[in-house]
Design an enzyme around this catalytic site. Structure first.
Site, short mmCIF file in Angstrom:
data_model
loop_
_atom_site.label_atom_id
_atom_site.label_comp_id
_atom_site.label_asym_id
_atom_site.label_seq_id
_atom_site.Cartn_x
_atom_site.Cartn_y
_atom_site.Cartn_z
N ASP A 99 -7.44 6.11 -11.20
CA ASP A 99 -6.10 5.57 -10.99
C ASP A 99 -6.14 4.17 -10.38
OD1 ASP A 99 -7.10 6.55 -8.58
OD2 ASP A 99 -5.29 7.63 -8.01
N ASP A 102 -10.02 0.65 -5.01
CA ASP A 102 -9.60 0.02 -3.75
C ASP A 102 -10.84 -0.48 -3.03
OD1 ASP A 102 -8.02 -0.70 -1.58
OD2 ASP A 102 -7.83 1.32 -0.82
N ARG A 164 3.68 11.62 -6.99
CA ARG A 164 2.82 11.57 -8.18
C ARG A 164 3.63 11.64 -9.47
NH1 ARG A 164 -2.58 12.16 -6.50
NH2 ARG A 164 -2.94 13.57 -4.75
P1 IMP Z 1 -11.69 3.73 -2.81
O1 IMP Z 1 -12.90 4.58 -2.63
O2 IMP Z 1 -11.26 3.06 -1.54
O3 IMP Z 1 -11.80 2.75 -3.96
O4 IMP Z 1 -10.55 4.77 -3.05
C1 IMP Z 1 -9.81 4.83 -4.15
C2 IMP Z 1 -8.87 6.01 -3.97
O5 IMP Z 1 -8.01 5.81 -2.83
C3 IMP Z 1 -7.97 6.09 -5.16
O6 IMP Z 1 -8.52 6.92 -6.16
C4 IMP Z 1 -6.70 6.65 -4.57
O7 IMP Z 1 -6.77 8.05 -4.55
C5 IMP Z 1 -6.68 6.13 -3.15
N1 IMP Z 1 -5.85 4.92 -3.04
C6 IMP Z 1 -6.26 3.66 -2.78
N2 IMP Z 1 -5.24 2.80 -2.76
C7 IMP Z 1 -4.12 3.53 -3.02
C8 IMP Z 1 -2.73 3.20 -3.16
O8 IMP Z 1 -2.26 2.05 -3.03
N3 IMP Z 1 -1.91 4.24 -3.44
C9 IMP Z 1 -2.34 5.52 -3.60
N4 IMP Z 1 -3.64 5.87 -3.49
C10 IMP Z 1 -4.52 4.88 -3.20
MG MG Z 2 -8.03 8.80 -6.88
#
Ligand code: IMP
Ligand code: MG
Length: 178
Positions: A99, A102, A164
């Site tokens: 999705d 980040d 969601r």
């Molecule tokens: P990462 O390991 O920090 O890249 O985490 C990514 C995960 O954090 C995504 O798959 C989302 O589940 C959650 N996430 C990060 N940013 C957002 C946001 O703006 N809205 C909702 N979920 C987010």
């Molecule tokens: Mg996710």
């Protein structure tokens, strides 16, 4: 639910158009092969459903669930696999469907984990890319949209398991999570 949003970032129509472009790109890139789409639960479930229907290839679909410790709007870094694949990916072309990218910690861990199973290739397709907060290196094949560092919900993305089911993507009012 709409009242909890500061504004809409991507409408249903914008999402539909971009997802269909991504589907066409995947169809071309994987022509003549039978890739396995791996969705990262739960956030990818809506995007996955639309993306695979925009792909004109013989393929299979699987899911993994990953929990990155920490609640709220900032993920912590430690990653745990809570649901693994139900099929063998050795020799297969793996298309990871996410999705939002980040910090990159979730996907960087996942790619390493899946690489051990000797797939033919692994490529990442993420609907959203939030590059400002990247902490782990991740090589993306394609992203739908690059977004600023704001917390977004809808089209599969949640805040505390809510929102969601919004058919578009919006930015949550800060007072909802502060
Ligand atoms: P990462 O390991 O920090 O890249 O985490 C990514 C995960 O954090 C995504 O798959 C989302 O589940 C959650 N996430 C990060 N940013 C957002 C946001 O703006 N809205 C909702 N979920 C987010
Ligand atoms: Mg996710």
């Amino acid at each position: 639910m709409e009242n909890d949003l500061a504004y809409v970032l991507f409408t249903e129509e914008q999402l539909r158009q971009r997802v269909s472009e991504m589907g066409r790109a995947i169809t071309e890139k994987y022509a003549g092969t039978e890739p396995v789409f791996v969705g990262v639960l739960k956030g990818s479930f809506v995007f996955m459903a639309d993306l695979v229907r925009a792909v004109d290839l013989r393929c299979s679909v699987d899911f993994m669930a990953v929990s990155s410790y920490g609640s709220g709007t900032v993920s912590s870094g430690a990653v745990e696999i809570t649901k693994d694949l139900s099929q063998d990916i050795a020799g297969r072309h793996v298309v990871i469907v996410e999705d939002i990218l980040d910090s990159g910690r979730t996907l960087s861990y996942l790619v390493g984990y899946l690489q051990n199973r000797k797939p033919a290739s692994i490529a990442i397709y993420t609907l959203l890319d939030k590059p400002d907060r990247r902490a782990a290196e991740v090589i993306l094949e394609m992203s739908g949209f690059v977004i600023p560092d704001e917390f977004v919900v809808g089209y599969g993305l949640d805040y505390a398991e809510r929102y969601r089911n919004l058919p578009y993507i919006g930015v949550l009012k800060p007072e909802i999570y502060q």
